[in-house]
Design an enzyme around this catalytic site. Structure first.
Site, PDB file in Angstrom:
ATOM      1  CG  MET A  27      -1.913  -1.171   1.179  1.00 54.57           C
ATOM      2  SD  MET A  27      -3.428  -0.868   2.102  1.00 54.57           S
ATOM      3  CE  MET A  27      -2.775  -0.596   3.735  1.00 54.57           C
ATOM      4  CD  GLU A  32      15.658  -1.175   4.726  1.00 57.67           C
ATOM      5  OE1 GLU A  32      15.853  -2.392   4.528  1.00 57.67           O
ATOM      6  OE2 GLU A  32      16.018  -0.296   3.934  1.00 57.67           O
ATOM      7  CG  HIS A  34       6.708  -1.976   2.336  1.00 55.67           C
ATOM      8  ND1 HIS A  34       6.684  -0.852   3.126  1.00 55.67           N
ATOM      9  CD2 HIS A  34       5.452  -2.464   2.354  1.00 55.67           C
ATOM     10  CE1 HIS A  34       5.456  -0.652   3.580  1.00 55.67           C
ATOM     11  NE2 HIS A  34       4.685  -1.619   3.143  1.00 55.67           N
ATOM     12  CG  MET A 181      10.677  -1.161  10.432  1.00 56.16           C
ATOM     13  SD  MET A 181      11.819  -0.926   9.067  1.00 56.16           S
ATOM     14  CE  MET A 181      13.314  -0.718  10.004  1.00 56.16           C
ATOM     15  CB  SER A 182       3.910  -0.307  10.903  1.00 56.99           C
ATOM     16  OG  SER A 182       2.639   0.167  10.478  1.00 56.99           O
ATOM     17  CB  SER A 183       2.897   2.592   6.277  1.00 57.32           C
ATOM     18  OG  SER A 183       3.485   1.690   5.369  1.00 57.32           O
TER      19      SER A 183
HETATM   20  P1  AMP Z   1       1.306  -2.836   3.570  1.00 54.30           P
HETATM   21  O1  AMP Z   1       1.879  -1.796   2.666  1.00 54.30           O
HETATM   22  O2  AMP Z   1       1.223  -2.426   5.007  1.00 54.30           O
HETATM   23  O3  AMP Z   1       0.019  -3.446   3.041  1.00 54.30           O
HETATM   24  O4  AMP Z   1       2.362  -4.032   3.572  1.00 54.30           O
HETATM   25  C1  AMP Z   1       2.738  -4.663   2.357  1.00 54.30           C
HETATM   26  C2  AMP Z   1       3.454  -5.940   2.690  1.00 54.30           C
HETATM   27  O5  AMP Z   1       4.609  -5.653   3.462  1.00 54.30           O
HETATM   28  C3  AMP Z   1       2.591  -6.917   3.514  1.00 54.30           C
HETATM   29  O6  AMP Z   1       2.793  -8.238   3.042  1.00 54.30           O
HETATM   30  C4  AMP Z   1       3.141  -6.728   4.905  1.00 54.30           C
HETATM   31  O7  AMP Z   1       2.983  -7.868   5.729  1.00 54.30           O
HETATM   32  C5  AMP Z   1       4.616  -6.466   4.607  1.00 54.30           C
HETATM   33  N1  AMP Z   1       5.226  -5.785   5.739  1.00 54.30           N
HETATM   34  C6  AMP Z   1       4.780  -4.659   6.352  1.00 54.30           C
HETATM   35  N2  AMP Z   1       5.575  -4.336   7.402  1.00 54.30           N
HETATM   36  C7  AMP Z   1       6.540  -5.297   7.465  1.00 54.30           C
HETATM   37  C8  AMP Z   1       7.650  -5.535   8.318  1.00 54.30           C
HETATM   38  N3  AMP Z   1       7.927  -4.733   9.345  1.00 54.30           N
HETATM   39  N4  AMP Z   1       8.430  -6.611   8.072  1.00 54.30           N
HETATM   40  C9  AMP Z   1       8.141  -7.439   7.040  1.00 54.30           C
HETATM   41  N5  AMP Z   1       7.111  -7.275   6.190  1.00 54.30           N
HETATM   42  C10 AMP Z   1       6.317  -6.217   6.390  1.00 54.30           C
END
Ligand code: AMP
Length: 277
Positions: A27, A32, A34, A181-183
């Site tokens: 998204m 890191e 992603h 890590m998270s957006s």
């Molecule tokens: P998102 O953009 O939040 O939908 O995440 C896209 C992908 O990245 C999903 O498969 C998440 O599980 C993965 N992801 C997000 N944060 C992390 C993280 N800290 N470590 C590993 N994968 C992640």
């Protein structure tokens, strides 16, 4: 690196890829976590496709869709050096045109945990991932263990609908102090950012108890809850010790188990998990 938005452009570029294609759905607002998925895809595939799409159908009416952080230019500058071949950035109107009415739903395993707290969330996730799979037609698709239930649900959907795609689940990438890590971490002010480390501490406490022989699931949940209760800024939504495959709550940990939690720090909802066994 090519960037496309329409399905027609995606299809024609995809047809020019003769080898193994890996898809990394995101998204955006990349970090890191992603990038680790993209690097893994690059190692294992001949061509890497990254999708960036903030999928409206997986957000509830009171969730953060309109505020979800976005910075496509920065995202592209992070993706390019990793050797990505193609970035697909569709619009919501392209994915869900007027009159759209088809949904993909996985049943039992979407009911607990995130599914219980976010009604309709997984219906949006599985529908968009099925559409991404049909658009890109990858051989492999890369997801993070960070969203443990999502990874399990997508594995199930892939099996149930006979998608000829290998699902690769990659480890959680963390900040040096343990915060996954998270957006959404950008929403945290400095005090909240400090408080957010309580998720990692509580998971670590339960894991240590497990490693010292504790097998009572309620005891492990209690250890996590006690640690979370020590942080005044943390509001627990759920704490779980569940079977790794079915996601059903356990009495006793025997095989592989998933410790997981959702916790509000202020208005920001954070999730994290550890796998046992
Ligand atoms: P998102 O953009 O939040 O939908 O995440 C896209 C992908 O990245 C999903 O498969 C998440 O599980 C993965 N992801 C997000 N944060 C992390 C993280 N800290 N470590 C590993 N994968 C992640």
């Amino acid at each position: 690196m090519q960037t496309v938005s329409t399905l027609a452009d995606l299809r024609s570029t995809r047809l020019s890829f003769p080898g193994i294609v890996g898809l990394v759905p995101t998204m955006g607002y990349l970090h890191e976590g992603h990038l680790s998925l993209i690097r893994r895809a690059k190692e294992e595939c001949d061509h890497v496709v990254v999708s960036i799409f903030v999928n409206p159908t997986q957000f509830g009416p009171r969730e953060d869709l309109s505020n979800y952080p976005r910075d496509p230019e920065r995202d592209l500058s992070l993706i390019e050096p990793l050797g990505t071949d193609l970035v697909w950035m569709p619009t919501a109107e392209m994915m869900y045109p007027q009159g759209y009415q088809t949904w993909v739903e996985v049943e039992a395993m979407t009911r607990p945990l995130e599914g219980a707290m976010r009604p309709g969330h997984f219906r949006g996730v599985t529908t968009v991932v099925a559409k991404l799979f049909n658009g890109v037609q990858p051989h492999k698709a890369y997801f993070g263990q960070k969203d443990a239930q999502q990874a399990a649900v997508i594995r199930q959907m892939t099996r149930d609908l006979n998608f000829p795609i290998e699902i690769v689940v990659c480890p959680i990438i963390r900040e040096p102090d343990g915060l996954a890590m998270s957006s959404r971490n950008v929403y945290l002010d400095p005090e909240q950012r400090n408080a957010a480390t309580v998720l990692y501490r509580s998971l670590t406490g339960a894991k240590e108890a497990y490693e010292n022989g504790e097998r009572g699931a309620e005891k492990l949940r209690q250890i996590m809850n006690d640690e979370l209760a020590s942080e005044p800024l943390a509001q627990v939504q759920y704490v779980s010790c569940a079977d790794y495959d079915t996601l059903e709550e356990l009495d006793t940990v025997k095989g592989k188990a998933l410790l997981s939690m959702a916790v509000f720090i202020g208005k920001t909802r954070l999730i994290d998990n550890f796998v046992l066994g």
